[in-house]
Every structure is written in C-alpha cells, then in structure tokens.
Scaffold this motif. Structure first.
Motif, PDB file in Angstrom:
ATOM      1  N   ALA A 316       0.831  -1.204   0.000  1.00 31.20           N
ATOM      2  CA  ALA A 316       0.000   0.000   0.000  1.00 31.20           C
ATOM      3  C   ALA A 316       0.866   1.254   0.000  1.00 31.20           C
ATOM      4  O   ALA A 316       0.571   2.236  -0.708  1.00 31.20           O
ATOM      5  CB  ALA A 316      -0.929  -0.013   1.214  1.00 31.20           C
ATOM      6  N   GLU A 317       1.939   1.247   0.778  1.00 33.00           N
ATOM      7  CA  GLU A 317       2.845   2.401   0.814  1.00 33.00           C
ATOM      8  C   GLU A 317       3.499   2.625  -0.544  1.00 33.00           C
ATOM      9  O   GLU A 317       3.633   3.764  -1.004  1.00 33.00           O
ATOM     10  CB  GLU A 317       3.916   2.183   1.882  1.00 33.00           C
ATOM     11  N   ALA A 318       3.905   1.520  -1.190  1.00 30.48           N
ATOM     12  CA  ALA A 318       4.551   1.641  -2.502  1.00 30.48           C
ATOM     13  C   ALA A 318       3.583   2.195  -3.538  1.00 30.48           C
ATOM     14  O   ALA A 318       3.951   3.057  -4.354  1.00 30.48           O
ATOM     15  CB  ALA A 318       5.084   0.272  -2.941  1.00 30.48           C
ATOM     16  N   LEU A 325       3.562   0.690 -10.014  1.00 36.05           N
ATOM     17  CA  LEU A 325       4.823   0.163  -9.476  1.00 36.05           C
ATOM     18  C   LEU A 325       5.870   0.009 -10.567  1.00 36.05           C
ATOM     19  O   LEU A 325       5.608  -0.539 -11.641  1.00 36.05           O
ATOM     20  CB  LEU A 325       4.582  -1.193  -8.811  1.00 36.05           C
ATOM     21  N   SER A 326       7.068   0.476 -10.278  1.00 37.10           N
ATOM     22  CA  SER A 326       8.184   0.300 -11.196  1.00 37.10           C
ATOM     23  C   SER A 326       8.722  -1.114 -11.095  1.00 37.10           C
ATOM     24  O   SER A 326       8.439  -1.837 -10.141  1.00 37.10           O
ATOM     25  CB  SER A 326       9.297   1.300 -10.857  1.00 37.10           C
ATOM     26  N   GLN A 327       9.526  -1.505 -12.074  1.00 39.06           N
ATOM     27  CA  GLN A 327      10.115  -2.837 -12.064  1.00 39.06           C
ATOM     28  C   GLN A 327      11.027  -3.013 -10.854  1.00 39.06           C
ATOM     29  O   GLN A 327      11.063  -4.082 -10.233  1.00 39.06           O
ATOM     30  CB  GLN A 327      10.907  -3.071 -13.356  1.00 39.06           C
ATOM     31  N   HIS A 328      11.766  -1.969 -10.525  1.00 34.50           N
ATOM     32  CA  HIS A 328      12.659  -2.038  -9.367  1.00 34.50           C
ATOM     33  C   HIS A 328      11.867  -2.276  -8.081  1.00 34.50           C
ATOM     34  O   HIS A 328      12.264  -3.104  -7.241  1.00 34.50           O
ATOM     35  CB  HIS A 328      13.465  -0.739  -9.241  1.00 34.50           C
ATOM     36  N   THR A 329      10.739  -1.580  -7.925  1.00 34.34           N
ATOM     37  CA  THR A 329       9.914  -1.753  -6.726  1.00 34.34           C
ATOM     38  C   THR A 329       9.330  -3.161  -6.677  1.00 34.34           C
ATOM     39  O   THR A 329       9.250  -3.768  -5.608  1.00 34.34           O
ATOM     40  CB  THR A 329       8.784  -0.714  -6.699  1.00 34.34           C
ATOM     41  N   ARG A 330       8.926  -3.677  -7.830  1.00 38.15           N
ATOM     42  CA  ARG A 330       8.396  -5.048  -7.867  1.00 38.15           C
ATOM     43  C   ARG A 330       9.459  -6.059  -7.441  1.00 38.15           C
ATOM     44  O   ARG A 330       9.174  -7.032  -6.744  1.00 38.15           O
ATOM     45  CB  ARG A 330       7.873  -5.383  -9.264  1.00 38.15           C
ATOM     46  N   GLU A 331      10.685  -5.829  -7.864  1.00 36.78           N
ATOM     47  CA  GLU A 331      11.784  -6.719  -7.465  1.00 36.78           C
ATOM     48  C   GLU A 331      12.023  -6.630  -5.961  1.00 36.78           C
ATOM     49  O   GLU A 331      12.287  -7.647  -5.307  1.00 36.78           O
ATOM     50  CB  GLU A 331      13.048  -6.355  -8.241  1.00 36.78           C
ATOM     51  N   GLU A 332      11.933  -5.423  -5.417  1.00 41.65           N
ATOM     52  CA  GLU A 332      12.092  -5.256  -3.974  1.00 41.65           C
ATOM     53  C   GLU A 332      10.962  -5.946  -3.212  1.00 41.65           C
ATOM     54  O   GLU A 332      11.191  -6.568  -2.170  1.00 41.65           O
ATOM     55  CB  GLU A 332      12.135  -3.772  -3.623  1.00 41.65           C
TER      56      GLU A 332
END
Length: 556
Positions: A316-318, A325-332
């Motif tokens: 939810a915060e992301a 969501l960016s690809q980097h955030t999805r990986e995180e």
C-alpha cells in the motif's frame, strides 16, 4: 543397542557466503533435547557437537559417526548451514572454509560432498540412520534472511537408502530460512518443539518416530512459513525409527494435543472452545497454563498473519508513493516476500484488493451518491443495443432483471459493454460466456480483471483460445445482439453469487464467479485451456470481494 549423534552448525563463512548466526544456536537447541534423559536420551559421551568446523575436522567427525557401528545402533547426523550445488547438480555441505570463485562456482575442496557422506553411510553396519538437514536447495538471498543453499539437488538419490531416513527443511526447489531476530531457524525450531513438548508423539505410545517428527515439523513450518515445504525421504523401516521419548499421561501434553485438534484456520472453533474448557477442568490445568499452551499452538499461524499484514502495508505504501509500481519496486517486493516466507498465492490475495482499493477509493463516494433510478438509466442506455429485448421481456413478465440492473456496478456495466465490442470484433451475432470473459479482462480495473491478470491471463491469449473453440463469425450483425442461454445463465448465477456473499450489487467479481460456475460454458473451457485452476481462481475472487466489501467499496 547404542545411540550416537553428530551435530554440526556452520554460522561463519568466507567472503561471498552470508553468515548464518542461527546455525550455531540450532545445534545447541538440538543438543539440549537429544541429551535430555526424558527426551532423546543420548549419552554425553556419544554425542559430538561441532561449531564452524573446517572441512577436514568435519569429514573426520562424520566418518567417526558411522564407523564401527552395530546393526541395531541408532546413528543421527544433524546439519545446519549452507547447502551448495556444483554445476553437475551434486550437493555439498558447507564448512567454515567454504568459498566460491569470482564466477560464483563452488571451490569443491572447501566443502564436504554429500557423495562422501553417502559412502560412509553405505559402509556403516548400522541400519538405523537418521539425517536431518536444515538447509535448502534453491539459492536466493534477501535482506534480513539468509537462504541456506544453492540450486536444486536430488536428496533422495544422493543420501537415501534402506534403513535410513533423511529429513530436509524444504523441497529441492524451495527456500529454507533463518530470520534475523530469531534464535533458531524456522525448521529446527519446530523439530525441537516436537521433541521437547512431546507433541510429535501423535499415536500416544510414548515414543516419537521419524515420520511423526517430520509430520509435526512440516505442519508447523507451513503454518508459519507456507513457502517452505519440509520433506522426508525414507525406505521401509526408516519411517519408524524411534528418535526420542515422550511423556505419557502428562496433562499439559494432552491439552496441547486437544488444542491442535480444535484449531481451524488459526482459531479455536466454537465447539472446540467448549471441548477445551471441559478438558482444562478434567486435566486440572489453571487458566494461565491453558492460555499459554493455546498461544504456543497458535503462534505459527499468528506469525503468518503478521507477515501478510506487513506485506500488505508495504504494498500500500509503494502504491501510494508511486501510483504504478516500477520494475525495481516489484523486485524489492519480491525480495520482501521471500523475507516474510510467503508464497505467490499468498501475495495474490493481498495485491488484488490493495490495488483495487487504490483505484476505487476516489470513486466510491460518487457511486454511493447515485440514485437507483440514475444507475438503471445509465445501464439501459449503455446496453440498449444488447439487451433491449431482455429488458422488455423482463418488464412484461416481471422477471427479476429489474433488480439485476439496479445492482450492476459501473465496472460490471462496462464489462458487458466491452463484451458487446468483442462480439462485433469476432463477427458473431450473439453474446456468449466467452465474450463476457473477454469483457471482464478488457475492463482492467475491477476484481475480475485484477485477479485474472495476477493469474497471468492475457487478453491476446484469451482471444486466441476463444477463436480456437468457436471460430470467427460471418460478420452479420443483427439489430439486437442477444445473450446466449448460457450467458443469461451466467448473469443469473452472478446474482446468486452476490446474494451468497451478502452484498446488494453485482460486481465484475460476481460475473466471473458466474462464468466459473457454469461448467458447460465456453468461458470455462477457455480458462481450462489457459491452465487456470478453477477452484483456486474462485477462492481468490471470493477472498478479494470480501476484502473489498469490508472496505465498503462497491465499484468493482
């Protein structure tokens, strides 16, 4: 008959391998329960404990464990640390010297090969051998957690054998974890608990066999960390090797087993609560002791729920921060999922409602302000080319469609409109269940679209499957596009689903549930051809609808 044990924990490593602080704690816990006279009852002189040994010390100790044994001797080998696979798929157990080349390839002379251990086991005269490996067989690393192996290996063939039982913390393709802030690894924690509490003695014969210990640990691990799946590899009598004693007639143990039976989905059932109250009285346990036992039994499930909530908050915060969501955030997020020991299916049940809430919260107040008359007016005008015949028939025969129209959410209406477009695209002169499915996918923002997207269902692939089954039409478009009997039935079933789920509107999720229920519909054939598990899909849609309903969001 004698009993011998070797416990090895490797926490400290050369650069390139993460430290595993819990590994040394693991062997201390195992030593405590195995040496206890009323539990494992291994003699101090017959147990060797090694912390962070170099390779030659470790291999000498393993050889000593299996050498000069008699047929009836019990030999137990426990290891906690990194398990590493070489390029040919052979397993190695790490030592304090273990390291890798810059390419990531294992330096084999720094680790102990499973094949070497297997040879020692084969030469041993003992036919009661138990191997417990708290290391996994698929490498990955996440912040705060150390995966304890590297890639897949065939444990059964590399270490299995007659009169032998091999217990592993996970399958050949999954993770085994230790988590920062915890004293013990997840798997070892419940191996120790099963022995220490006596709870693994499921047949109440006063002894804990290998298969009982495995089943207890497996159940507890999956309650707390469902991404892990402990395995057992045993041949014939290997399953029934007795590994520890358990108290018989102990009131606390009896109550613990009663609690285990009364728990459903992390809660004590209504009837179960009455059973426990009666058993507490019969066993003479205080309220405090009974509550402590219940808390211990329920702790794995509570830990799992806490991990779910933490992931939901992070997601939810992301979404609030980024929107899309960016690809980097999805990986995180994937790394965070691993840290929390959650499966992909656990994440699916979180991501859909969170995403939907974000997309719909701004619209919900507007939708609630619409009068029933306005919603019906909008529905009729959007669907006039499709449903004019049905509307007139409903009005004449007092059919329940009027109630249906009142209950359609804006997104459900949009899905039907898009189903009409799909009908025209295929050149058909009817709207079937397959067009409704395509409309639900194209709508993109409702429950149905979000769940199907997470299942990997893509519009292009679905269109291909539809064309395979029903082909293209002649291109003739009648003045009115009627619903097929099956499509009408889907709409009826969606009403039933909405009623069952106790909400007074028909969402895209309800329409999808209607499609799933109609087994003879083309939509079901399309989903099956795309490899969808219909029961799992249904459960996920229902779960998502319920979560959204609890948040008073009716725009799905």
């Amino acid at each position: 008959m004698a009993k011998f044990a070797l416990l090895i924990g490797v926490s400290e490593y050369q650069p390139g391998l993460n430290a595993l602080p819990g590994a040394v704690q693991d062997i201390k816990a195992m030593q405590r329960v195995l040496q206890h006279s009323e539990m494992g009852d291994f003699a101090d002189a017959d147990m060797t404990v090694l912390e962070n040994p170099p390779r030659h010390v470790m291999e000498r100790a393993i050889e000593n464990l299996f050498s000069n044994r008699q047929k009836d001797d019990l030999v137990l080998f426990y290891f906690s640390g990194h398990g590493i696979k070489d390029d040919s798929g052979k397993l190695y157990l790490s030592t304090s010297e273990t390291s890798k080349y810059q390419s990531g390839e294992l330096i084999q002379t720094t680790a102990t090969a499973a094949s070497l251990i297997h040879g020692m086991m084969e030469r041993s005269r003992s036919r009661r051998q138990v191997i417990i490996l708290d290391c996994c067989f698929s490498g990955a690393f996440a912040e705060g957690m150390k995966a304890k192996d590297d890639n897949t290996v065939d444990i059964k063939n590399q270490l299995g054998g007659e009169g032998r039982a091999v217990l592993t913390s996970s399958t050949a393709t999954q993770y085994s974890f230790e988590q920062e802030g915890e004293d013990l690894s997840v798997y070892t924690r419940y191996i120790v608990e099963g022995i220490e509490k006596g709870a693994a003695d499921t047949d109440n014969d006063g002894m804990i066999s290998v298969d009982e210990l495995h089943e207890y640990a497996r159940k507890k691990v999956q309650e707390a960390a469902p991404a892990m799946k402990p395995e057992i590899y045993a041949v014939r009598e290997g399953f029934k090797i007795k590994i520890a004693k358990a108290p018989v007639g102990d009131p606390q143990l009896e109550y613990r087993k009663e609690v285990e039976q009364c728990v459903r989905n992390g809660k004590v059932s209504v009837i179960g609560r009455r059973i426990l109250k009666r058993r507490q009285s019969e066993l003479g346990l205080s309220v405090e002791v009974a509550a402590q036992i219940e808390n211990e039994v329920l702790e794995p499930y509570r830990q799992y729920q806490a991990n779910l909530r933490e992931y939901e908050e992070a997601l939810a915060e992301a979404l609030q921060h980024e929107g899309t969501l960016s690809q980097h955030t999805r990986e995180e997020l994937k790394r965070f999922q691993q840290l929390l020991q959650l499966r992909d299916e656990d994440i699916d049940l979180i991501e859909v409602p969170v995403a939907i809430e974000k997309d719909t919260i701004k619209q919900s107040e507007f939708l609630y302000q619409k009068s029933t008359e306005t919603l019906i007016y909008k529905l009729r005008h959007q669907l006039v080319d499709i449903t004019s015949t049905e509307i007139e028939l409903a009005e004449q025969k007092e059919y329940k469609d009027e109630g249906l129209f009142e209950r359609f959410t804006e997104r459900a209406i949009e899905a039907i409109r898009l189903a009409q477009e799909e009908t025209l695209r295929f050149g058909h002169n009817f709207i079937g269940t397959e067009q409704i499915l395509l409309g639900l996918i194209r709508e993109e923002t409702g429950v149905a679209a979000q769940v199907l997207q997470l299942k990997g269902i893509k519009l292009a692939d679905t269109r291909i499957e539809v064309e395979k089954i029903i082909g293209l039409g002649s291109g003739f478009v009648p003045p009115e596009l009627p619903f097929t009997p099956n499509a009408k039935r889907v709409i009826e079933l969606s009403l039933e689903e909405a009623k069952t789920l106790k909400h007074n509107y028909v969402s895209t999720g309800d329409l999808l549930l209607g499609c799933i229920r109609l087994e003879e519909g083309v939509a079901v054939r399309v989903l099956e051809n795309l490899g969808v598990n219909l029961q799992n899909l249904r459960e996920q849609v229902v779960h998502t609808i319920n979560l959204s309903k609890n948040k008073n969001i009716q725009s799905q």
